[in-house]
Write a protein that holds these residues in place. Sequence first.
Motif, PDB file in Angstrom:
ATOM      1  N   LEU A   7      -3.718   6.626 -10.482  1.00 26.74           N
ATOM      2  CA  LEU A   7      -2.621   6.145  -9.640  1.00 26.74           C
ATOM      3  C   LEU A   7      -2.047   7.236  -8.742  1.00 26.74           C
ATOM      4  CD1 LEU A   7      -0.707   3.764 -12.087  1.00 26.74           C
ATOM      5  CD2 LEU A   7      -2.364   3.162 -10.311  1.00 26.74           C
ATOM      6  N   ARG A   8      -1.550   6.814  -7.590  1.00 25.26           N
ATOM      7  CA  ARG A   8      -0.874   7.753  -6.683  1.00 25.26           C
ATOM      8  C   ARG A   8       0.384   8.268  -7.357  1.00 25.26           C
ATOM      9  NH1 ARG A   8      -3.244   6.497  -1.615  1.00 25.26           N
ATOM     10  NH2 ARG A   8      -4.299   4.490  -1.730  1.00 25.26           N
ATOM     11  N   LYS A   9       0.876   9.434  -6.890  1.00 21.77           N
ATOM     12  CA  LYS A   9       2.086   9.968  -7.522  1.00 21.77           C
ATOM     13  C   LYS A   9       3.272   9.049  -7.232  1.00 21.77           C
ATOM     14  CE  LYS A   9       3.515  13.125  -3.857  1.00 21.77           C
ATOM     15  NZ  LYS A   9       4.731  13.723  -3.516  1.00 21.77           N
ATOM     16  N   PRO A  10       4.270   9.015  -8.130  1.00 25.01           N
ATOM     17  CA  PRO A  10       5.395   8.099  -7.948  1.00 25.01           C
ATOM     18  C   PRO A  10       6.083   8.329  -6.591  1.00 25.01           C
ATOM     19  CG  PRO A  10       5.498   9.152 -10.102  1.00 25.01           C
ATOM     20  CD  PRO A  10       4.411   9.845  -9.336  1.00 25.01           C
ATOM     21  N   ALA A  11       6.561   7.240  -5.995  1.00 30.63           N
ATOM     22  CA  ALA A  11       7.221   7.324  -4.691  1.00 30.63           C
ATOM     23  C   ALA A  11       8.141   6.120  -4.547  1.00 30.63           C
ATOM     24  CB  ALA A  11       6.173   7.322  -3.579  1.00 30.63           C
ATOM     25  N   VAL A  50       8.683   8.804   0.423  1.00 31.33           N
ATOM     26  CA  VAL A  50       8.728   7.385   0.796  1.00 31.33           C
ATOM     27  C   VAL A  50       7.302   6.987   1.180  1.00 31.33           C
ATOM     28  CG1 VAL A  50       9.608   5.693   2.448  1.00 31.33           C
ATOM     29  CG2 VAL A  50      11.096   7.558   1.649  1.00 31.33           C
ATOM     30  N   ARG A  51       6.769   5.978   0.499  1.00 33.62           N
ATOM     31  CA  ARG A  51       5.393   5.532   0.783  1.00 33.62           C
ATOM     32  C   ARG A  51       5.446   4.123   1.364  1.00 33.62           C
ATOM     33  NH1 ARG A  51       2.762   6.127  -4.192  1.00 33.62           N
ATOM     34  NH2 ARG A  51       2.399   8.264  -3.575  1.00 33.62           N
ATOM     35  N   ILE A  52       4.875   3.970   2.547  1.00 29.95           N
ATOM     36  CA  ILE A  52       4.887   2.669   3.223  1.00 29.95           C
ATOM     37  C   ILE A  52       3.453   2.147   3.348  1.00 29.95           C
ATOM     38  CG2 ILE A  52       5.535   1.409   5.315  1.00 29.95           C
ATOM     39  CD1 ILE A  52       7.451   3.781   5.934  1.00 29.95           C
ATOM     40  N   TYR A  53       3.228   0.962   2.815  1.00 30.93           N
ATOM     41  CA  TYR A  53       1.952   0.266   3.009  1.00 30.93           C
ATOM     42  C   TYR A  53       2.116  -0.558   4.280  1.00 30.93           C
ATOM     43  CZ  TYR A  53       1.042   1.682  -1.802  1.00 30.93           C
ATOM     44  OH  TYR A  53       0.866   2.420  -2.951  1.00 30.93           O
ATOM     45  N   LEU A  54       1.461  -0.118   5.340  1.00 26.39           N
ATOM     46  CA  LEU A  54       1.698  -0.656   6.682  1.00 26.39           C
ATOM     47  C   LEU A  54       0.490  -1.443   7.199  1.00 26.39           C
ATOM     48  CD1 LEU A  54       3.566  -0.414   9.322  1.00 26.39           C
ATOM     49  CD2 LEU A  54       2.082   1.495   9.940  1.00 26.39           C
ATOM     50  N   ALA A  55       0.727  -2.636   7.753  1.00 26.85           N
ATOM     51  CA  ALA A  55      -0.369  -3.404   8.361  1.00 26.85           C
ATOM     52  C   ALA A  55       0.139  -4.127   9.596  1.00 26.85           C
ATOM     53  CB  ALA A  55      -0.923  -4.435   7.373  1.00 26.85           C
ATOM     54  N   GLY A  96      -5.919   4.027   3.841  1.00 31.25           N
ATOM     55  CA  GLY A  96      -5.516   4.540   2.528  1.00 31.25           C
ATOM     56  C   GLY A  96      -6.669   4.640   1.546  1.00 31.25           C
ATOM     57  N   SER A  97      -7.904   4.584   2.051  1.00 28.40           N
ATOM     58  CA  SER A  97      -9.062   4.552   1.147  1.00 28.40           C
ATOM     59  C   SER A  97      -9.721   5.914   0.942  1.00 28.40           C
ATOM     60  CB  SER A  97     -10.099   3.541   1.657  1.00 28.40           C
ATOM     61  OG  SER A  97      -9.524   2.240   1.652  1.00 28.40           O
ATOM     62  N   SER A  98      -9.122   6.972   1.505  1.00 25.70           N
ATOM     63  CA  SER A  98      -9.621   8.333   1.253  1.00 25.70           C
ATOM     64  C   SER A  98      -8.439   9.291   1.340  1.00 25.70           C
ATOM     65  CB  SER A  98     -10.689   8.717   2.288  1.00 25.70           C
ATOM     66  OG  SER A  98     -10.078   9.079   3.510  1.00 25.70           O
ATOM     67  N   ASP A  99      -8.713  10.584   1.120  1.00 28.62           N
ATOM     68  CA  ASP A  99      -7.633  11.579   1.158  1.00 28.62           C
ATOM     69  C   ASP A  99      -7.342  12.066   2.580  1.00 28.62           C
ATOM     70  OD1 ASP A  99      -7.374  11.425  -1.562  1.00 28.62           O
ATOM     71  OD2 ASP A  99      -8.754  13.100  -1.944  1.00 28.62           O
TER      72      ASP A  99
END
Length: 243
Positions: free
Chosen positions: A114-118, A161-166, A190-193
């Motif tokens: 999992l991604r780090k908490p945000a 702050v992490r935003i899932y944007l589309a 968001g599928s790679s680093d």
Amino acid sequence: MAEDRQVEVAKGVFFSAWTYNGTVPGPVIRATEDDLLRVTFANAGSHPHTIHFHGIHPSNMDGVFETVEPGASYTYEFPARPYGMQLYHCHSTPLKKHIAKGLYGAFIIDPPKLRKPAQELVMVLTGFDTDGDGENNFYGVNGPAFYFAKYPIRVRRSQTVRIYLANLTEFDPINSFHLHGDFFRYYPTGSSDYFEYTDTVMLCQGQRGIIEIDFANTGRFMFHAHQSEFTELGWMGFFEVID
Ligand code: CU
Ligand code: CU
């Protein structure tokens, strides 16, 4: 479930939408990579619809050929992959109309580690053609015009702050996200680093990614489309950054 519904897209302005579960955008679907995803889709609307997911899946799960007639249902089942910010939308024809009417939503696939908490947010960029002339009259984030101007998003400076944007805006070839007073990391899909360090990203319809902001300062910061016209027609809001 698909259903026809009147939704408020600006103060006192209603739009005859086609919705997933009664809202535009539809519900956020979230899974972890390789989870078996099972979505039972019932069409209670007045037109044939489907759910087309972006990602990796078999052809008969692609929501293009298996049209779901009003009153019918269909079950989509496949392992969720790849991790990242994906999306879904109806793929019935005319496609432009089915998207403009509101049949779309965010599909988040978390990585196995999992991604780090945000402080996490989903932002789906929307446009509404309320007079049916093939041009948008209002723009928004997750729905109504100016929503986050009226209700600023309160975030803490001390946490990412992490935003899932589309972008699901129809009619306009591009939309964008611009942040005032800071820079952010933008991970396309968001599928790679891989990321870009910027304060503005441009998205065509269907483009999406993940934004991570570490605010350097407290206070009120605007975010908006960098197309001034979209901003004036509703696509703008504020972050209220506190300690
Ligand atoms: Cu449709
Ligand atoms: Cu698509």
